[in-house]
Design a protein around this motif. Structure first.
Motif, short mmCIF file in Angstrom:
data_model
loop_
_atom_site.label_atom_id
_atom_site.label_comp_id
_atom_site.label_asym_id
_atom_site.label_seq_id
_atom_site.Cartn_x
_atom_site.Cartn_y
_atom_site.Cartn_z
N ALA A 1 -48.06 -106.91 2.86
CA ALA A 1 -48.88 -106.87 1.65
C ALA A 1 -48.11 -107.37 0.43
O ALA A 1 -48.31 -106.88 -0.68
N HIS A 2 -47.22 -108.36 0.64
CA HIS A 2 -46.38 -108.86 -0.45
C HIS A 2 -46.68 -110.30 -0.84
O HIS A 2 -46.00 -110.86 -1.69
N GLY B 1 -51.21 -110.25 -1.94
CA GLY B 1 -50.50 -109.01 -1.66
C GLY B 1 -50.66 -107.98 -2.77
O GLY B 1 -50.28 -108.22 -3.91
#
Length: 153
Positions: free
Chosen positions: A13-14, A19
């Motif tokens: 989730a970056h 993200g």
């Protein structure tokens, strides 16, 4: 309503575009609207190409992340699974093609709408259109590939 990106596991989730854990990124949020998906995003002043217009790279980024999120949601839907069920589906871009139809004005909220064209094994083909004030300004297609387990750390 929860967005697809809300269900991404923390370890993936970056992404700069989608993200939720990247405080410097776009943090787009995509949802279903019938058989289409929709993301709304308001470009910031730093997304300028020339005064008054959006940089094309931003549009490509929005299409890219909108489509990979749509691919994940489409796989859950195809398997009749909830988006928080395991194993998690996460997709990366195998191919990104963008056509710029008209200059995109800086200022209004953009709407990105996507449609799943095909699901074939670990690949999902998604097309998306960017709208500014109801006018299509860019259109793209992404071949999204299910992320191999070796990508996840």
């Amino acid at each position: 309503m929860s967005a697809f990106q809300d269900f991404y596991p923390d370890n993936v989730a970056h992404c700069y575009g989608c993200g939720r854990l990247n405080s410097h990124g776009h943090q787009i949020r995509t949802i279903w609207d019938g058989d289409e998906t929709v993301t709304r995003y308001t470009p910031r002043p730093e997304h300028t190409a020339i005064p008054g217009f959006v940089y094309g790279g931003l549009l490509a980024s929005l299409i890219d992340c909108h489509c990979t999120g749509t691919a994940a949601a489409a796989m859950y839907r195809a398997e009749n699974r909830e988006m928080d069920s395991e194993p998690a589906f996460r997709f990366v871009t195998g191919s990104l093609q963008v056509d710029y139809l008209k200059p995109t004005p800086l200022g209004p909220e953009l709407e990105i709408r996507g449609k799943v064209k095909e699901i074939r094994g670990r690949k999902v083909i998604v097309e998306a259109t960017v709208y500014a004030e109801g006018i299509a300004t860019a259109r793209g297609e992404v071949v999204a590939v299910q992320m191999p387990d070796s990508f996840v750390r």
